[in-house]
Design an enzyme around this catalytic site. Structure first.
Site, PDB file in Angstrom:
ATOM      1  N   LEU B  76       0.819  -1.221   0.000  1.00 16.65           N
ATOM      2  CA  LEU B  76       0.000   0.000   0.000  1.00 16.65           C
ATOM      3  C   LEU B  76       0.851   1.269   0.000  1.00 16.65           C
ATOM      4  O   LEU B  76       0.324   2.369  -0.124  1.00 16.65           O
ATOM      5  CB  LEU B  76      -0.966  -0.004   1.187  1.00 16.65           C
ATOM      6  N   ASP B 164       9.302  -9.125   2.770  1.00 17.38           N
ATOM      7  CA  ASP B 164       8.981  -9.185   1.338  1.00 17.38           C
ATOM      8  C   ASP B 164       9.635  -8.063   0.537  1.00 17.38           C
ATOM      9  O   ASP B 164       9.705  -6.920   0.970  1.00 17.38           O
ATOM     10  CB  ASP B 164       7.471  -9.136   1.116  1.00 17.38           C
ATOM     11  N   ASP B 317      -0.126  -9.602  -5.138  1.00 18.94           N
ATOM     12  CA  ASP B 317       1.170  -8.916  -5.050  1.00 18.94           C
ATOM     13  C   ASP B 317       1.076  -7.516  -5.674  1.00 18.94           C
ATOM     14  O   ASP B 317       1.962  -7.076  -6.409  1.00 18.94           O
ATOM     15  CB  ASP B 317       2.291  -9.736  -5.694  1.00 18.94           C
ATOM     16  N   HIS B 321       3.568   1.431  -8.761  1.00 14.90           N
ATOM     17  CA  HIS B 321       4.767   2.201  -9.107  1.00 14.90           C
ATOM     18  C   HIS B 321       4.376   3.441  -9.901  1.00 14.90           C
ATOM     19  O   HIS B 321       3.400   3.429 -10.647  1.00 14.90           O
ATOM     20  CB  HIS B 321       5.749   1.359  -9.926  1.00 14.90           C
TER      21      HIS B 321
END
Lengths: 309, 436
Positions: B76, B164, B317, B321
Site C-alpha cells: 500500500l 517481502d 502482489d 509504481h
C-alpha cells in the site's frame, strides 16, 4: 520492394528478401563511395540524430559518415556530454530532441529494448545501433554483405560465431540474419558464455574449437571482455586463449580455407592472433568499409518510407 | 467510465440482497435466496417479502453472494510513497476489485517493524469498509539481522511476518524467526530468492531471455530458497508461507513437503497463471516483476498446484509504481505490477470460465485459506455472523481500463484485456459498496 517496418530494430523476423534488398542497395552505395566525390544528395534536408549512450568508435563514425555521404544533417549526442548526467530520463531526452524536428534517430544503448522504447516515445524513424546484448542489426548486415561479396552467396554457408555469445548483440543479429538467408550457424565458446536453450534458435553448439574448425567456412570471432573474467564467467584470459583463441597454428592444422571475421575492437593475442587478423583469410577491414555502405542503404530505405524522393 | 463516476461506500442499516445464489463451502451453503442484513449482521438467509421491506434492496438475480475476499499480499506504499498509493486509495482499489480485506506488506518507508508502525496502519484504515491487516517485518529495518518484536506487533494487529521484497537471507535467522513465530501462530512469509543467482537479472532465464539478450533470473534462484525454507520449517515446526510461487520446481518441492507434513502454505499470483516470459518480447515494462514471468510449463504446474491444493492462495502482489518508474528502459524499470482491480476478473475469466478451477476453489483460495493462514476471524455466511460479503456478477462483460482504476498507479499488464465476470459490490461493517 520496400522494407516492412519503418524502423530497423533488429534482424529477428526480417525476411530473406528484405535482407537481400538492403545488401543490393548497399552494393550500389559502395560504388558511390569509390567515386572521386563520394556524396549523393539523397537525404538532403533530413536530420539524423546519433544518440550514443555507450562508447563507440566504429559504429558511430560509420553511421555519421554514411549520413554525410547521403547529405543528411547530422547531430551527435553522447551521454557523457549531455543532460543524462543530470538525471534526465531517456523518454525526456528523446522527446526534447524530437521537439527540435528530427527525422531519424540512430541509437546505441546498454539496455536491451531501448530502441523499441524509443519508437513508443517519438514519431521519428528509429535505427538500432546496438541495444545491450540484444541486437546490432547493421553489424549483422555488414557481416552478411562482406560474406556475400567474398563467397558469392550466403545460402548454405557454415558460419561459426566464437566467444562470448551470452553478452553479444553481434551474435544474436548474426544468428537471426544468417538463419533467415539460409546459412547454417554454429556457436562456440566457454559453456558459461553460451546462453541457455540457444539450440532452439536453430544453431549448433560446438564446445570445442577444433570441432568448429573442422566444419566452418567462416569464423566470426567476438571480442572477449576482461570484465567477464572478473565476473567469474571464465578463469583467465590465458585459459580462454588456450581453449578458444584463433591462432595461426590452429588454422594451419585444419588445412581448410576459413574466412575470418571480427566486429572489432580486437584483443590481439587473446581471441585472435595478429598473424590471423592480418592474414589473407581475414576480411576484418572489408567489414568496416562495407559498414558505411550498409548504413547508407538502411538510412536510404527507411527515410524513403517517410517521404518519397 | 471516468473518475467522476466512481462510487463510494455507504452505511446501510437494512439491506436486502435479493435472489442471488448464496455460496459458502464452509457451511455447505449453495442456494438461490435472499439475504437480509441488519446493522452489519446477517439477519436472515431465506425468502424475504420485498414489498414490506424497509431499507435498500439490491437485485442479485444471476449474481453470486460469497464470503468477502481477502488479498493477502499487497503493497500500500504508505508511509513513504504516498505518490504511488495510500492506505485509502489501496482500500478503494480493493473494494472495487471485490476484496473486503487486504494484508499489506511492511516494505514501506520506514518499514513496519514495530508496534507503533503496525498501529499506524490500523489507525489509518479505521472505519474503512476494507479491513487492513498489516504484515510486519521479520527483521528490524528489513535488514535481515535482528528479529522484530513479533509478540508486541501481534498484539498491535500484525497477522504475519515478512521481509517481502527481500528474502530472509540467513538460514540461521529464518530458523530463529520460525521458532519464535510458533509462539504466536502467525506465519513467516518468505519472498524466496537467492540473490546471488538472480544478480541483476530482469526476466526469467530461458529461451526468451537468450533471444532478447536480457539478463535472466533462473528458476533455481527461487527454488533453492524454497527448498531451504522447507527444510528449516520442517526442522523447527514453525509456520511458513511461501509468497508468490512462480516455478514448477517450487511446486514440486512444496507438494513433497506437504506430503511429509511440513507446516507450509503457499500462494501464487494471477499474472503467473495467464502470462509467460513470451510477453517480455514486447519490452512492456509492465511485464516486469519479481519473481519474473516464467514458461508455459511452469504455468501448467501452477494451475495443477491450485487444483490439487499444493498452492493454497491466490494473491495479487499489488505493487504500485509511479509512471516514470515504468516508462523507461526495461532494465531500469521498477519490478512489480498492480493487481487489486484485475485479480478477480482474471481468475473468473481465465480460470473459472475455462474450467481450470471451480467457484468453490476460488472461494477457498481467496477467502477461506488466507484467513486460516493468517488467523483472521472466520468469515462465513450464516445467520448472526458479520455480513462480510462479496457479490459477483459472473456474466458481466467488461474491459480492463487502467484509466478508471481507483488505485493511484497504472502499472498493469492487463490493460485492454476483455473480461467475463467481475465484482458487483462488497459489504463489510455495515457499509455497502457497489461498482457503478
Amino acid at each position: 520492394m520496400q522494407l516492412k517496418s519503418r524502423h530497423l530494430l533488429g534482424l529477428e523476423g526480417m525476411t530473406k528478401e528484405e535482407i537481400h534488398l538492403i545488401l543490393d542497395t548497399a552494393r550500389s552505395f559502395k560504388k558511390v563511395l569509390e567515386r572521386p566525390i563520394p556524396t549523393v544528395p539523397t537525404l538532403r534536408g533530413k536530420t539524423v540524430v546519433n544518440l550514443f549512450f555507450e562508447p563507440s568508435t566504429r559504429t558511430r563514425f560509420s553511421f555519421e559518415l554514411a549520413e554525410k555521404r547521403l547529405s543528411a544533417d547530422t547531430v551527435n549526442f553522447t551521454a557523457s556530454a549531455s543532460s543524462v548526467l543530470k538525471g534526465e530520463s531517456l523518454k525526456d531526452t528523446i522527446q526534447n530532441i524530437e521537439a527540435m524536428r528530427i527525422d531519424l534517430v540512430v541509437i546505441r544503448h546498454k539496455a536491451e529494448g531501448a530502441p523499441y522504447f524509443l519508437t513508443r516515445c517519438v514519431n521519428a524513424t528509429v535505427i538500432n545501433a546496438g541495444d545491450g546484448a540484444h541486437e546490432h542489426p547493421t553489424q549483422g548486415l555488414l557481416d552478411m554483405m562482406t560474406l556475400r561479396e567474398k563467397m558469392g552467396k550466403l545460402e548454405g554457408l557454415k558460419v561459426v560465431i566464437v566467444g562470448d555469445i551470452e553478452h553479444s548483440r553481434v551474435a544474436r543479429s548474426n544468428i537471426h540474419g544468417l538463419k533467415s538467408v539460409g546459412a547454417q550457424v554454429g556457436v562456440c565458446g566457454p559453456s558459461t558464455l553460451i546462453p541457455r536453450e540457444i539450440e532452439k534458435l536453430g544453431v549448433t553448439v560446438y564446445p570445442h574449437i577444433e570441432d568448429a574448425l573442422q566444419e566452418a567456412d567462416v569464423l566470426n570471432i567476438l571480442r572477449i571482455q576482461l570484465e567477464r573474467q572478473k565476473g567469474g564467467l571464465f578463469p583467465s584470459l590465458r585459459e580462454y586463449r588456450s581453449l578458444f583463441g584463433i591462432t595461426k597454428e590452429r588454422l594451419d592444422r585444419t588445412a581448410r580455407d576459413i574466412t575470418i571475421m571480427h566486429p572489432g575492437p580486437l584483443n590481439r593475442g587473446v581471441e585472435i592472433d595478429s598473424d590471423v587478423a592480418d592474414s589473407d583469410y581475414s576480411v576484418i577491414l572489408n567489414q568496416v568499409t562495407n559498414g558505411v555502405a550498409v548504413r547508407m542503404a538502411v538510412l536510404y530505405l527507411l527515410a524513403g518510407k517517410r517521404a518519397k524522393f | 467510465m471516468s473518475k467522476a463516476q466512481q462510487s463510494y461506500p455507504v452505511q446501510i442499516e437494512q439491506l436486502l440482497l435479493q435472489g442471488g445464489r448464496v455460496l459458502d463451502p464452509q457451511v455447505n451453503l449453495d442456494k438461490v435466496t435472499d439475504v437480509h442484513i441488519m446493522n452489519g449482521k446477517i439477519k436472515k438467509i431465506g425468502k424475504v417479502d420485498a414489498k414490506s421491506f424497509k431499507g435498500q434492496i439490491v437485485d442479485c438475480q444471476d449474481k453470486l453472494i460469497i464470503p468477502g475476499l481477502v488479498d493477502m499480499h499487497v503493497h500500500l506504499r504508505e508511509p513513504g510513497r504516498e505518490d504511488k498509493e495510500t492506505i485509502e486509495t489501496g482500500c478503494r482499489a480493493a473494494m472495487a476489485g471485490g476484496f473486503t480485506a487486504v494484508c499489506c506488506m511492511p516494505n514501506t518507508q520506514p518499514p513496519i517493524d514495530s508496534r507503533s508502525h503496525v498501529e499506524f496502519i490500523k489507525e489509518r484504515s479505521e472505519g474503512f469498509l476494507v479491513d487492513v491487516h498489516p504484515i510486519a517485518a521479520v527483521t528490524k529495518g528489513l535488514q535481515g539481522e535482528e528479529l522484530t518484536e513479533m509478540g508486541d506487533m501481534t498484539d498491535g494487529g500484525a497477522v504475519g511476518f515478512s521481509d517481502d521484497g527481500w528474502p530472509v537471507k540467513q538460514a540461521s535467522l529464518l530458523r530463529r524467526a520460525l521458532e519464535y513465530a510458533k509462539m504466536f501462530g502467525h506465519p513467516i512469509i518468505d519472498h524466496c530468492e537467492e540473490l546471488s543467482l538472480s544478480e541483476d537479472g530482469v526476466m526469467h532465464e530461458g529461451f526468451v531471455s537468450t533471444g532478447l539478450g536480457m539478463k535472466g533470473i533462473p528458476s533455481i534462484s527461487e527454488e533453492i530458497t524454497v527448498a531451504r525454507d522447507l527444510l528449516v520449517a520442517e526442522y523447527t515446526g514453525g509456520p511458513l508461507h511461501i509468497a508468490h510461487v512462480s516455478t514448477k520446481g517450487s511446486v514440486r518441492l512444496i507438494r513433497e513437503a506437504k506430503k511429509r507434513g511440513v507446516s507450509v502454505t503457499a500462494e501464487t499470483c494471477p499474472h503467473y497463471l495467464v502470462l509467460t516470459d513470451e510477453a517480455v518480447r514486447s519490452f512492456n515494462t509492465n511485464m516486469k516483476m519479481k519473481p519474473p514471468l516464467r514458461t508455459d510449463e511452469d504455468q501448467q504446474a501452477l494451475i495443477e498446484a491450485l487444483q490439487d491444493g499444493t498452492i493454497d492462495v491466490i494473491a495479487s502482489d499489488h505493487a504500485p509504481h509511479a509512471i516514470e518508474e515504468k516508462e523507461t528502459e526495461y532494465n531500469t524499470a521498477a519490478f512489480g505490477i498492480i493487481g487489486l482491480e484485475t485479480t478477480l476478473g482474471i481468475v473468473m475469466t481465465h480460470l473459472i470460465a475455462k474450467g481450470l478451477i471451480t467457484l468453490e476453489e476460488m472461494i477457498q483460495k481467496m477467502a477461506v485459506n488466507p484467513r486460516k493462514i493468517l488467523r483472521l476471524a472466520e468469515c462465513s455466511i450464516q445467520v448472526n455472523a458479520s455480513a462480510n460479503l462479496t457479490v459477483l456478477d459472473p456474466n458481466i462483460d467488461w474491459t480492463i481500463d487502467k484509466t478508471t482504476f481507483y488505485s493511484k498507479s497504472r502499472n498493469t499488464p492487463f490493460d485492454g484485456w476483455p473480461m467475463k465476470g467481475g465484482c458487483l459490490g462488497v459489504l463489510n461493517k455495515g457499509q455497502l459498496f457497489l461498482n457503478c
